[in-house]
Design an enzyme around this catalytic site. Sequence first.
Site, PDB file in Angstrom:
ATOM      1  N   GLU A 287      -7.348  31.616   6.646  1.00 13.11           N
ATOM      2  CA  GLU A 287      -8.221  31.932   5.514  1.00 13.11           C
ATOM      3  C   GLU A 287      -7.513  32.872   4.531  1.00 13.11           C
ATOM      4  O   GLU A 287      -6.835  33.815   4.938  1.00 13.11           O
ATOM      5  CB  GLU A 287      -9.494  32.594   6.041  1.00 13.11           C
ATOM      6  CG  GLU A 287     -10.486  33.026   4.968  1.00 13.11           C
ATOM      7  CD  GLU A 287     -11.629  33.847   5.534  1.00 13.11           C
ATOM      8  OE1 GLU A 287     -12.653  33.971   4.841  1.00 13.11           O
ATOM      9  OE2 GLU A 287     -11.493  34.371   6.664  1.00 13.11           O
ATOM     10  N   LYS A 351     -16.426  27.521   0.709  1.00 12.42           N
ATOM     11  CA  LYS A 351     -17.315  28.098   1.709  1.00 12.42           C
ATOM     12  C   LYS A 351     -18.752  28.066   1.202  1.00 12.42           C
ATOM     13  O   LYS A 351     -19.030  28.387   0.045  1.00 12.42           O
ATOM     14  CB  LYS A 351     -16.880  29.530   2.021  1.00 12.42           C
ATOM     15  CG  LYS A 351     -17.592  30.160   3.199  1.00 12.42           C
ATOM     16  CD  LYS A 351     -16.987  31.518   3.533  1.00 12.42           C
ATOM     17  CE  LYS A 351     -17.630  32.132   4.757  1.00 12.42           C
ATOM     18  NZ  LYS A 351     -17.061  33.458   5.084  1.00 12.42           N
ATOM     19  N   CYS A 405     -14.174  30.888   8.238  1.00 14.37           N
ATOM     20  CA  CYS A 405     -14.522  32.163   8.865  1.00 14.37           C
ATOM     21  C   CYS A 405     -15.777  32.022   9.721  1.00 14.37           C
ATOM     22  O   CYS A 405     -15.873  31.158  10.573  1.00 14.37           O
ATOM     23  CB  CYS A 405     -14.660  33.237   7.795  1.00 14.37           C
ATOM     24  SG  CYS A 405     -14.774  34.923   8.462  1.00 14.37           S
TER      25      CYS A 405
END
Length: 531
Positions: A287, A351, A405
């Site tokens: 990430e 995301k 994440c």
Amino acid sequence: MERLAGRIILLSGVSRALVGFAAGLVAVLTQPPFGIFAAAFVSFPILVWLIDGIATNPNDGLLKRLLPAASIGWSFGFGYFLGGLWWLGNALLVEADAFAWALPLTVVGLPALLALFYAVAVVIARCLWSDGMGRITALALGFGLAEWLRGFLFTGFPWNAIGYAAMPMPLMMQSASVVNLATINMLAVFVFAAPALIWTGKGARPGLAIAVALFATHVAFGFYRLGQPAPQPPAPQMTVRLVQPVIDQAKKMDDRERSSIFENHLSLTAAPAEERGKRPDIVVWPETSIPFILTDNPDALARIAEVLEEGQILVAGAVRAEDAGAGLPPRYYNSIYVIDDRGQIVGAADKIHLVPFGEYLPFEDLLSSWGLSSVAASMPGGFSAAKIRPLLTLPGGRTVYPLICYEAIFADEVDGNARLADALLNITNDAWFGDTPGPRQHFHQAQLRAVETGTPMIRAANTGISAIVDARGVLVVGLGYNYKGVVDTILPGKMPSVTDAAMRSKIFWLTASFLLLVAAISRLGFNIRKN
């Protein structure tokens, strides 16, 4: 032991709250890095005995009569979340000058808030409390509903759900291929609380027999599923390289280090394959591994093209900027890029589920006027959330399901597209939390998503734990925490789905309804016997 149960039942006041807190702390041992699931067989019977000891005046109002139950549940939850989530404070120490003031709010305040869910769990249980098996049925129902709520209320934070305690290793993870985490939460509490039946209450034999049967079935199914042939890689086989650069978070936030960080990733990408090993087809970076806005840096894309060999693909985490229109600041997204050997961006995914106070500031207009800002987002306004989660199609036709994440901890948000993908892709940067239980807990929860979907997982983490996990949750290869390097392996194959999301949801509500029925009948019989 009967004497101990009696002493706990008779506790009152501060002593009762401290024992509840201690029981919650003991329950933390069920979670990584410990994984001692047997600790739950101590903590939950203590909780049962504490609830057994509640004495209220029938003439008091409803709220006053439920307050002792809420207090016990909150004490238990506060111990559990304080002991299990203290490491979140490490993120605030990366920029201590700006955020150290919020350390008590994170380390103590967040567990205190999350403990309210367990207060609700015990209140639900107390409303249906009886003797014998009925009371552990009520407790299982209460915790099942509370954990279900914790998964989505206030954006959700189902970290260290009780059900994970029953799944510390792949052998004990296979039930997740049949029922969802919400159902496992309920059944796990029933099993963990069952020893309380031995020393107090009637109905010990049927309750213990059911608990033993559930646990035995849980383990036996694990033996059965792991005894089946491992899923074979589909043809043509695809070799994946995980890059774990181990970049300190403070260094990642230093503008002067950006070039060296980028070159560090490139050098690991170019490392030769293991002896007689196949050259990787796909290289995966963690990430936000690209330390600048890639579309503003054509030279960086050219460097990637220089390092990638013909036919290789880079999948990397980056911040993506998007023009928001005249006079408005750009929107920023925490993203994944797919880059080919010519340095072209051929795919991207953003995301969806952002971290509140980490990647964006809730109630931004109000809180920013008080001088507050999000921790992880250095750009104005923090990150924006995407509306959809597309499958990422790689050259050659393979697809991956992106989870950035902590999106990997939301079991209910992994939709049906995950089962269509060749692999789940989880990229993360756990350097924020240092060498604490946090990265181990994060990996454990991500591991379960592979079992639930029957789909292997590719996981790249800045400081660890990076791994390839097969469709049964078995670790194929990996890099431990703080180990700098690369690891190559062939991507494993998929397994057929046992149940789909709709069926899992039905099983959860059927189980909850059955527990409610048993608890209600037990409560009715208990009231008749009392009168």
